[in-house]
Write an enzyme that holds these catalytic residues in place. Structure first.
Site, PDB file in Angstrom:
ATOM      1  N   GLN A 150       0.827  -1.215   0.000  1.00 22.58           N
ATOM      2  CA  GLN A 150       0.000   0.000   0.000  1.00 22.58           C
ATOM      3  C   GLN A 150       0.862   1.266   0.000  1.00 22.58           C
ATOM      4  OE1 GLN A 150      -2.209   0.799   3.582  1.00 22.58           O
ATOM      5  NE2 GLN A 150      -3.744   2.062   2.547  1.00 22.58           N
TER       6      GLN A 150
ATOM      7  N   ARG B 179       5.631 -10.331  -2.585  1.00 19.61           N
ATOM      8  CA  ARG B 179       4.380 -11.088  -2.563  1.00 19.61           C
ATOM      9  C   ARG B 179       3.442 -10.776  -3.726  1.00 19.61           C
ATOM     10  NH1 ARG B 179       1.595 -10.315   2.833  1.00 19.61           N
ATOM     11  NH2 ARG B 179       2.720  -8.369   2.906  1.00 19.61           N
TER      12      ARG B 179
ATOM     13  N   TYR C 104       1.842  -8.181  15.977  1.00 14.49           N
ATOM     14  CA  TYR C 104       2.226  -7.070  15.091  1.00 14.49           C
ATOM     15  C   TYR C 104       2.831  -5.923  15.925  1.00 14.49           C
ATOM     16  CZ  TYR C 104       1.471  -3.089  11.922  1.00 14.49           C
ATOM     17  OH  TYR C 104       1.614  -1.964  11.154  1.00 14.49           O
TER      18      TYR C 104
ATOM     19  N   LYS D 133       6.615  -4.408  15.948  1.00 11.90           N
ATOM     20  CA  LYS D 133       6.894  -3.000  15.632  1.00 11.90           C
ATOM     21  C   LYS D 133       7.615  -2.305  16.798  1.00 11.90           C
ATOM     22  CE  LYS D 133       5.332  -2.538  11.429  1.00 11.90           C
ATOM     23  NZ  LYS D 133       6.215  -2.182  10.314  1.00 11.90           N
TER      24      LYS D 133
HETATM   25  N1  SER Z   1      -2.930  -0.010   9.539  1.00  8.25           N
HETATM   26  C1  SER Z   1      -2.210  -0.945  10.368  1.00  8.25           C
HETATM   27  C2  SER Z   1      -3.036  -2.127  10.694  1.00  8.25           C
HETATM   28  O1  SER Z   1      -4.231  -1.966  10.799  1.00  8.25           O
HETATM   29  C3  SER Z   1      -1.768  -0.278  11.625  1.00  8.25           C
HETATM   30  O2  SER Z   1      -0.451   0.086  11.546  1.00  8.25           O
HETATM   31  O3  SER Z   1      -2.504  -3.171  10.892  1.00  8.25           O
END
Ligand code: SER
Length: 326
Positions: free
Chosen positions: A12, A36, A142, A146
């Protein structure tokens, strides 16, 4: 920045950052590395393109040396909802990928941009006006990857002098390339659904407030941070940045100003709702504003009318100001 490598090129952010970098620094100076998804003609034809799995350290190093890279924008990563479905794979890609990037940067004298996220906060963090420096105990894999990434980038800067810089990005809204597996994806899907079906089924509750940003502001933020005077950056990994915050019902109401018949219904996905409920409703981004002049251009109304315009053109429907709000 003279010779740039962008990983996650077909994602994106990558699909919009690369054309912006190529127009600023020259097509031949920006190497796009995807894995990917297949690259479109613009990515493939606008400058060098290569296929790279960021877990492949040897190939990464070869590309950096072949093109004399001095700056890496490391975008390759799994997003929050996908990461919750496959935490081991997410750790592998998000952490081993970043580790390879930082090592390659250390050995070859490169600067590194790392996109952190609102996901680095957790249910113990203040959710309103979330401070730049606060409790960070993320609940998701996630977020853990990060946050570890932020710390590792800080470490490489402090210990080895690698020029690492990062942003805690909120949900990103764009029409060119879908996000693919995040918790904030509804804020993109809803626009396509409004123009194709006239209705949208949202996976978050109507009153779920989250920080958001339109892609042109995100691209501007990323490039501005990398061009900023390093001497002024006290919070380099990573800065809170936001442009707006809203709930699904507020976004639906905004879309209805342009498409009166648009309707929304809700089928809540428990996993993504729990993720959203652990993230900030809105962050304090004053450190970014004070230290390197961050200032977004798009609010909700400007974002919505630009999204509808551009998606309409993409779908071969009416464009040309038709979806603007008076
Ligand atoms: N836009 C991302 C997500 O929803 C957040 O960093 O995983």
């Amino acid at each position: 920045m003279k010779k740039i490598l962008v990983t996650g090129a077909t994602g994106q952010i990558g699909s919009e950052l690369i054309p912006a970098l190529r127009s600023a620094y020259g097509g031949a100076n920006v190497v796009a590395a995807g894995y990917r998804r297949s690259p479109d003609a613009e990515l493939f034809g606008g400058g060098p393109y290569c296929s790279l799995d960021v877990r492949n350290a040897a190939l990464l190093c070869e590309i950096v040396q072949k093109y004399h890279i001095d700056t890496i924008f490391h975008l390759a990563s799994l997003l929050s909802a996908v990461a919750e479905r496959n935490p081991q794979l997410a750790w592998d890609i998000n952490m081993h990928g970043l580790n390879n990037i930082l090592e390659t940067a250390r050995l070859n004298g490169c600067a590194v941009f790392f996109p952190s996220s609102i996901g680095v906060f957790g249910s113990g963090t203040p959710r309103k006006n979330t401070p730049q420096v606060t409790i960070q105990r993320p609940d998701t894999l996630y977020g853990i990857s990060k946050l570890t990434g932020e710390l590792l980038c800080d470490y490489y800067h402090r210990r080895f002098g690698v020029e690492t810089r990062g942003l805690r990005l909120p949900g990103l809204i764009s029409y060119k390339t879908p996000p693919g597996g995040g918790t904030t994806d509804y804020a993109v899907e809803i626009f396509f659904a409004a123009l194709t079906e006239g209705t949208y089924c949202c996976f978050l509750k109507p009153d779920t407030r989250l920080d958001m940003m339109y892609m042109p502001d995100a691209i501007h933020a990323i490039i501005s941070l990398m061009e900023a005077d390093g001497g002024k950056l006290n919070h380099r990994n990573a800065y809170n940045v936001t442009a707006m915050n809203f709930t699904p019902e507020e976004l639906a109401a905004q879309i209805r100003l342009s498409i009166k018949e648009f309707s929304i219904r809700y089928e809540v996905d428990a996993v993504r709702q729990a993720i959203a409920d652990s993230w900030p409703q809105f962050m304090d981004d004053s450190a970014a504003r004070n230290e390197w002049g961050w200032s977004p251009c798009y609010d909700l109304a400007a974002t919505a009318s630009d999204m509808l315009e551009n998606i309409a053109v993409k779908l071969g429907k009416k464009g040309d100001g038709y979806y603007g709000v008076e």
